[in-house]
Every structure is written in C-alpha cells, then in structure tokens.
Design an enzyme around this catalytic site. Sequence first.
Site, PDB file in Angstrom:
ATOM      1  N   TYR A 183      -7.980 -60.205-121.102  1.00  0.00           N
ATOM      2  CA  TYR A 183      -7.526 -61.475-121.681  1.00  0.00           C
ATOM      3  C   TYR A 183      -8.098 -61.649-123.087  1.00  0.00           C
ATOM      4  CZ  TYR A 183      -6.278 -66.455-121.560  1.00  0.00           C
ATOM      5  OH  TYR A 183      -5.735 -67.694-121.813  1.00  0.00           O
ATOM      6  N   SER A 225      -6.377 -68.620-127.296  1.00  0.00           N
ATOM      7  CA  SER A 225      -7.412 -69.182-126.421  1.00  0.00           C
ATOM      8  C   SER A 225      -8.749 -69.073-127.132  1.00  0.00           C
ATOM      9  CB  SER A 225      -7.452 -68.365-125.132  1.00  0.00           C
ATOM     10  OG  SER A 225      -8.621 -68.638-124.402  1.00  0.00           O
TER      11      SER A 225
HETATM   12  N1  LIG Z   1      -4.848 -72.445-118.550  1.00  0.00           N
HETATM   13  C1  LIG Z   1      -5.890 -72.220-119.345  1.00  0.00           C
HETATM   14  O1  LIG Z   1      -7.057 -72.419-118.971  1.00  0.00           O
HETATM   15  C2  LIG Z   1      -5.672 -71.699-120.745  1.00  0.00           C
HETATM   16  C3  LIG Z   1      -6.726 -71.775-121.663  1.00  0.00           C
HETATM   17  C4  LIG Z   1      -6.530 -71.307-122.958  1.00  0.00           C
HETATM   18  C5  LIG Z   1      -5.315 -70.774-123.323  1.00  0.00           C
HETATM   19  N2  LIG Z   1      -4.308 -70.707-122.415  1.00  0.00           N
HETATM   20  C6  LIG Z   1      -3.046 -70.088-122.815  1.00  0.00           C
HETATM   21  O2  LIG Z   1      -2.029 -71.061-122.795  1.00  0.00           O
HETATM   22  C7  LIG Z   1      -0.791 -70.422-122.515  1.00  0.00           C
HETATM   23  C8  LIG Z   1      -0.082 -71.191-121.394  1.00  0.00           C
HETATM   24  O3  LIG Z   1      -0.892 -71.085-120.248  1.00  0.00           O
HETATM   25  P1  LIG Z   1      -0.754 -72.074-118.991  1.00  0.00           P
HETATM   26  O4  LIG Z   1      -2.131 -72.520-118.684  1.00  0.00           O
HETATM   27  O5  LIG Z   1       0.301 -73.058-119.244  1.00  0.00           O
HETATM   28  O6  LIG Z   1      -0.361 -70.999-117.886  1.00  0.00           O
HETATM   29  P2  LIG Z   1       0.808 -71.011-116.806  1.00  0.00           P
HETATM   30  O7  LIG Z   1       0.486 -69.888-115.879  1.00  0.00           O
HETATM   31  O8  LIG Z   1       0.981 -72.366-116.241  1.00  0.00           O
HETATM   32  O9  LIG Z   1       2.085 -70.668-117.693  1.00  0.00           O
HETATM   33  C9  LIG Z   1       2.368 -69.375-118.165  1.00  0.00           C
HETATM   34  C10 LIG Z   1       3.853 -69.150-118.071  1.00  0.00           C
HETATM   35  O10 LIG Z   1       4.136 -67.838-118.582  1.00  0.00           O
HETATM   36  C11 LIG Z   1       5.123 -67.257-117.765  1.00  0.00           C
HETATM   37  N3  LIG Z   1       5.068 -65.806-117.837  1.00  0.00           N
HETATM   38  C12 LIG Z   1       4.143 -64.977-117.334  1.00  0.00           C
HETATM   39  N4  LIG Z   1       4.504 -63.703-117.546  1.00  0.00           N
HETATM   40  C13 LIG Z   1       5.675 -63.731-118.210  1.00  0.00           C
HETATM   41  C14 LIG Z   1       6.550 -62.739-118.708  1.00  0.00           C
HETATM   42  N5  LIG Z   1       6.300 -61.431-118.530  1.00  0.00           N
HETATM   43  N6  LIG Z   1       7.679 -63.121-119.332  1.00  0.00           N
HETATM   44  C15 LIG Z   1       7.966 -64.440-119.492  1.00  0.00           C
HETATM   45  N7  LIG Z   1       7.188 -65.423-119.036  1.00  0.00           N
HETATM   46  C16 LIG Z   1       6.059 -65.075-118.404  1.00  0.00           C
HETATM   47  C17 LIG Z   1       4.782 -67.732-116.345  1.00  0.00           C
HETATM   48  O11 LIG Z   1       5.878 -67.610-115.456  1.00  0.00           O
HETATM   49  C18 LIG Z   1       4.384 -69.175-116.619  1.00  0.00           C
HETATM   50  O12 LIG Z   1       5.499 -70.040-116.518  1.00  0.00           O
HETATM   51  C19 LIG Z   1      -1.104 -68.983-122.166  1.00  0.00           C
HETATM   52  O13 LIG Z   1      -0.863 -68.154-123.266  1.00  0.00           O
HETATM   53  C20 LIG Z   1      -2.568 -69.015-121.862  1.00  0.00           C
HETATM   54  O14 LIG Z   1      -3.197 -67.765-122.099  1.00  0.00           O
HETATM   55  C21 LIG Z   1      -4.442 -71.172-121.142  1.00  0.00           C
END
Ligand SMILES: NC(=O)c1ccc[n+]([C@@H]2O[C@H](COP(=O)([O-])OP(=O)(O)OC[C@H]3O[C@@H](n4cnc5c(N)ncnc54)[C@H](O)[C@@H]3O)[C@@H](O)[C@H]2O)c1
Length: 305
Positions: A186, A173
């Site tokens: 985070y 991120s």
């Molecule tokens: N959404 C944002 O604004 C954003 C911004 C920058 C980076 N990211 C990163 O992108 C990645 C995906 O995020 P997203 O926005 O799709 O979020 P999301 O919440 O839609 O998806 C995250 C997934 O991880 C799974 N998860 C959580 N804990 C877990 C565990 N212990 N074991 C296995 N699976 C687990 C959840 O069930 C979910 O399906 C993440 O690493 C997040 O930090 C997200």
Amino acid sequence: MNFFLETLRCIVLFVYYLLESLVFLVVPGRKKNVSGEIVLITGAGSGIGRILAIKFASLGATVVLWDINQEGLNCAVRLARENGAGRVHSYICDCSKRQDIYRVADQVKKEVGDVSILINNAGIVIGKRFLDSPDSLLEKTMEVNTMAHFWTYKAFLPAMIAANHGHLVSITSCAGLCGGNQVSDYCASKFAAIGFAESIDMEMRALRKTGVKTTIVCPFAINTGMFDGVKSKWPRLAPVLDPEYVAERIISAVRQNQEVLFIPRIIYAAHFLKSFLPVKATVLLLDYMGAFDMMNTFKGRPKNE
Ligand SMILES: NC(=O)c1ccc[n+]([C@@H]2O[C@H](COP(=O)([O-])OP(=O)(O)OC[C@H]3O[C@@H](n4cnc5c(N)ncnc54)[C@H](O)[C@@H]3O)[C@@H](O)[C@H]2O)c1
C-alpha cells in the site's frame, strides 16, 4: 535576466506566496463552480468515491462512475440521481487492467464527452507482512493504486491540455508519506501515486498549461470498511476519520484548486518533522502514535465485497 534581477524576483514572489497561503488559512479562497463539468470517479461503488459522486452530482456536475463492483455501482448511481441535478453515467471498469481502462475511456468519450475532472480514487490493500503477501496481490495493489493513474491520465489528459482546462485529483494516503508495518504494498503504491501526480503537475506548469490543476489528497485512516478493524491508539489526537467529512474536505480542496490536502491537519506537522528528525526519533514518535501495532487488528473488506 541577470542574476540580481532573477534573485530579487524569486525572493519577492516567495514572500508573496507565503503570505498568500497564510491569508488563505484564515480567509478561504473562492470556490470554483463545477456545474457542467464532467467528473469521472474511479472506485465510485463505495466509501469515499460514492460520497464524492453524490456531492459532485448535487453541485450540478455530470458524474461518470467507474467500479469493478456492479452492486456498489448501482447503489452509487441511485444515490447520485436522487441527490443531484446533473447527469449520472456508470461503467464497470477493472482499473487493474490497462486495456479495460482504455476501452471504457473511449466509450466515455463517445457517450458522455471529455472528462474535465478526473478523480483517481479506486484503491486496495493486502494488509499482510511483505513476505506473507502473494506476488499476484502485490502486483494488483500497484496496478489499481498506481498504474491505473498512468492509464487514466493517458486517456483523459490530452483533452484537458488541448482546452487548458481540467483537474486531476489523486486520492492517495498518508501511507504515501511514511512507510508502515504490514502495509508495504500500500505504501509503495501510494508513494508512487504521489510522485506521479506531482510530476504531471510539474509537466503542466512547464508546458504553461496552468488551467490543468492537480489536487493530491493524503488522508489518515477513514471509517469506510477498507481498513476495517484498524484502531487509532490515540483517537482524540488522530481519530479514524468520518467519510462524509473527508469527502467534504476533498470537494472544498478541488473547488479551491488546493494542490495538496492532508487530513487531519496534524499530518502537515508530522510530515515536516519527518523531513529533518533523526530516524530513531521519527520511529520513536511513530511507535508512540501506535504505527507498529495499528494493523494487528486489520480485517479489511471481506473477499466477496
Ligand atoms: N479507508 C481508509 O482508511 C483510507 C485512508 C487513506 C486513503 N484511502 C484511499 O481512499 C480511496 C478510497 O478508499 P475507500 O476507503 O473509499 O475504500 P473502499 O474500499 O470503500 O472503496 C474503494 C473502491 O474501489 C473499488 N475498486 C477496487 N478495485 C478496483 C478495480 N480493480 N477496478 C475498479 N474499482 C476497484 C472497490 O470496488 C471500491 O468500490 C482509496 O484509494 C484508498 O486507498 C483510504
């Protein structure tokens, strides 16, 4: 090699690599074929992970989907099968637990084969001030966002090294590039994930295993629900990103062996400025961009999702 020759070689290659990257800005490089690759995606049950699963499946890759959420996983499997030509496998795996990762990884190796593209995508966030964050949740953030990367690399990297073929994709991120208000867990976990991915990339180069590629992805806020409630102060300058767009950029970066991907592009400029500006000037710019208040409206995912 003597000092003069080595310095000359360094200058020539330095200029060559600069020109090469400028050319790639204008003329995108050839995209590699991922058909037949075994792509493992953690956190594939929703958001970016689910879209990546669908897109990799549609490119003919065999996708192996991990998540802790059975319902989300079922939905991802259905969509990947509907859209893809490749095989789709799914496993419940709690990425916060090392033993669970090793156990499920062994199962994948036996039932599917050696993973050649590993996408560490699962992520969580608390969204509270540090002193209001329970210790157990702080540990959980580090386990899912950072430590899981250690254990998945331990499980799948040896086969990639043996074949000198593979790709390690780390979904981090822009919170891994700059600290922020109410995201200490985070940011710490994402800074660490970037340092880890960069270091393993260095190890692969030192070992001359240049067939094992790395892509580190640093997006701004994405509209997936993970940061529900968060709003950009200047949406025209730094909009909350569309998940489809982010996933498409990630796939392109992987297929072009791009080492680092910041989304949107303004993050490249912000990161560069932070490297030399006085701290007060950086803080002023962050405040102007709304970084101090961004998390005030954070709701995140409901606890039962
Ligand atoms: N959404 C944002 O604004 C954003 C911004 C920058 C980076 N990211 C990163 O992108 C990645 C995906 O995020 P997203 O926005 O799709 O979020 P999301 O919440 O839609 O998806 C995250 C997934 O991880 C799974 N998860 C959580 N804990 C877990 C565990 N212990 N074991 C296995 N699976 C687990 C959840 O069930 C979910 O399906 C993440 O690493 C997040 O930090 C997200």
